[in-house]
Design a protein around this motif. Structure first.
Motif, short mmCIF file in Angstrom:
data_model
loop_
_atom_site.label_atom_id
_atom_site.label_comp_id
_atom_site.label_asym_id
_atom_site.label_seq_id
_atom_site.Cartn_x
_atom_site.Cartn_y
_atom_site.Cartn_z
N ALA A 20 93.35 110.97 89.98
CA ALA A 20 92.84 112.14 90.70
C ALA A 20 93.64 112.44 91.97
CB ALA A 20 91.37 111.93 91.05
N SER A 21 94.20 111.42 92.61
CA SER A 21 94.89 111.63 93.89
C SER A 21 96.40 111.84 93.74
CB SER A 21 94.63 110.43 94.80
OG SER A 21 95.20 109.27 94.25
N VAL A 22 96.89 111.89 92.51
CA VAL A 22 98.34 112.01 92.29
C VAL A 22 98.69 113.45 91.95
CG1 VAL A 22 100.27 111.23 90.87
CG2 VAL A 22 98.49 109.62 91.52
N SER A 23 99.73 113.95 92.60
CA SER A 23 100.20 115.31 92.37
C SER A 23 101.12 115.35 91.14
CB SER A 23 100.98 115.80 93.59
OG SER A 23 101.79 116.89 93.27
N ARG A 24 100.76 116.18 90.17
CA ARG A 24 101.61 116.31 88.99
C ARG A 24 102.99 116.84 89.38
NH1 ARG A 24 100.81 119.74 83.37
NH2 ARG A 24 101.28 121.53 84.66
N ASP A 25 103.04 117.77 90.32
CA ASP A 25 104.32 118.33 90.75
C ASP A 25 105.24 117.25 91.32
OD1 ASP A 25 103.61 120.88 89.92
OD2 ASP A 25 102.96 121.51 91.92
N LEU A 28 106.51 115.18 88.40
CA LEU A 28 107.49 115.96 87.64
C LEU A 28 108.82 116.05 88.37
CD1 LEU A 28 105.27 118.85 86.29
CD2 LEU A 28 106.21 116.91 85.01
N GLU A 29 108.79 116.25 89.67
CA GLU A 29 110.04 116.33 90.44
C GLU A 29 110.80 115.00 90.36
OE1 GLU A 29 113.17 117.85 92.43
OE2 GLU A 29 111.50 118.90 91.49
N THR A 30 110.09 113.90 90.42
CA THR A 30 110.73 112.59 90.28
C THR A 30 111.40 112.46 88.92
OG1 THR A 30 109.10 111.60 91.78
CG2 THR A 30 110.30 110.10 90.33
N LYS A 31 110.71 112.87 87.89
CA LYS A 31 111.28 112.80 86.54
C LYS A 31 112.46 113.76 86.37
CE LYS A 31 107.34 110.91 84.12
NZ LYS A 31 108.02 109.68 83.78
N SER A 42 103.26 120.53 78.91
CA SER A 42 101.93 120.89 78.40
C SER A 42 100.98 121.18 79.55
CB SER A 42 101.36 119.75 77.55
OG SER A 42 100.92 118.68 78.37
N ALA A 43 99.87 121.77 79.20
CA ALA A 43 98.78 121.90 80.15
C ALA A 43 98.24 120.50 80.45
CB ALA A 43 97.67 122.77 79.55
N GLU A 44 97.61 120.35 81.58
CA GLU A 44 96.91 119.09 81.87
C GLU A 44 95.64 119.06 81.04
OE1 GLU A 44 95.99 118.35 85.95
OE2 GLU A 44 98.08 118.17 86.51
N ALA A 89 106.04 102.47 89.46
CA ALA A 89 105.67 101.58 90.55
C ALA A 89 105.72 102.29 91.90
CB ALA A 89 106.58 100.35 90.56
N CYS A 90 106.55 103.32 92.02
CA CYS A 90 106.64 104.08 93.29
C CYS A 90 105.34 104.82 93.59
CB CYS A 90 107.77 105.08 93.21
SG CYS A 90 109.41 104.33 93.11
N PHE A 91 104.52 105.08 92.58
CA PHE A 91 103.29 105.83 92.78
C PHE A 91 102.06 104.92 92.87
CE2 PHE A 91 106.22 108.95 91.10
CZ PHE A 91 105.96 110.04 91.91
N GLU A 92 102.27 103.62 92.86
CA GLU A 92 101.14 102.70 92.96
C GLU A 92 100.51 102.78 94.35
OE1 GLU A 92 102.57 98.79 92.05
OE2 GLU A 92 102.61 99.19 89.91
N VAL A 93 99.21 102.56 94.38
CA VAL A 93 98.47 102.47 95.63
C VAL A 93 97.75 101.13 95.61
CG1 VAL A 93 96.61 103.46 97.02
CG2 VAL A 93 98.17 104.97 95.75
#
Length: 97
Positions: A20-25, A28-31, A42-44, A89-93
């Motif tokens: 819930a707290s992670v930005s898809r954008d 996507l930019e990282t990828k 795709s749609a979420e 791992a960069c997105f882990e909290v």
């Protein structure tokens, strides 16, 4: 006798799960920076088929699928998977995805 031939290049497809707290954008930019232009997104959709990840990612998980414009040789997949794990791992909290 078989012949050794080059692999045909293939479409790189990825599925992403987002808490819930992670930005898809942001994901996507990282990828995009890593693997290039995205040619399908795709749609979420709610990831409510199982609660397997809820303890680690919380409730409200979303899923998206994407593919990349540049075709890849299958012999790159091992390195791509390892790099994908590093990026995750960069997105882990607090050590959680």
């Amino acid at each position: 006798m078989g012949r050794i031939e080059r692999f045909e290049t293939e479409k790189l497809i990825a599925g992403i799960l987002l808490g819930a707290s992670v930005s898809r954008d942001e994901v996507l930019e990282t990828k995009r920076k890593e693997w290039g232009a995205v040619d399908y997104l795709s749609a979420e959709i709610p990831f409510n088929f199982t609660n397997y990840y809820d303890g680690e990612m919380g409730e409200g998980i979303r899923r998206s699928y994407l593919s990349f414009e540049r075709l890849r040789s299958p012999d790159e997949l091992g390195g791509i998977k390892n790099r994908s794990n590093s990026l995750e791992a960069c997105f882990e909290v607090d050590g959680k995805r």
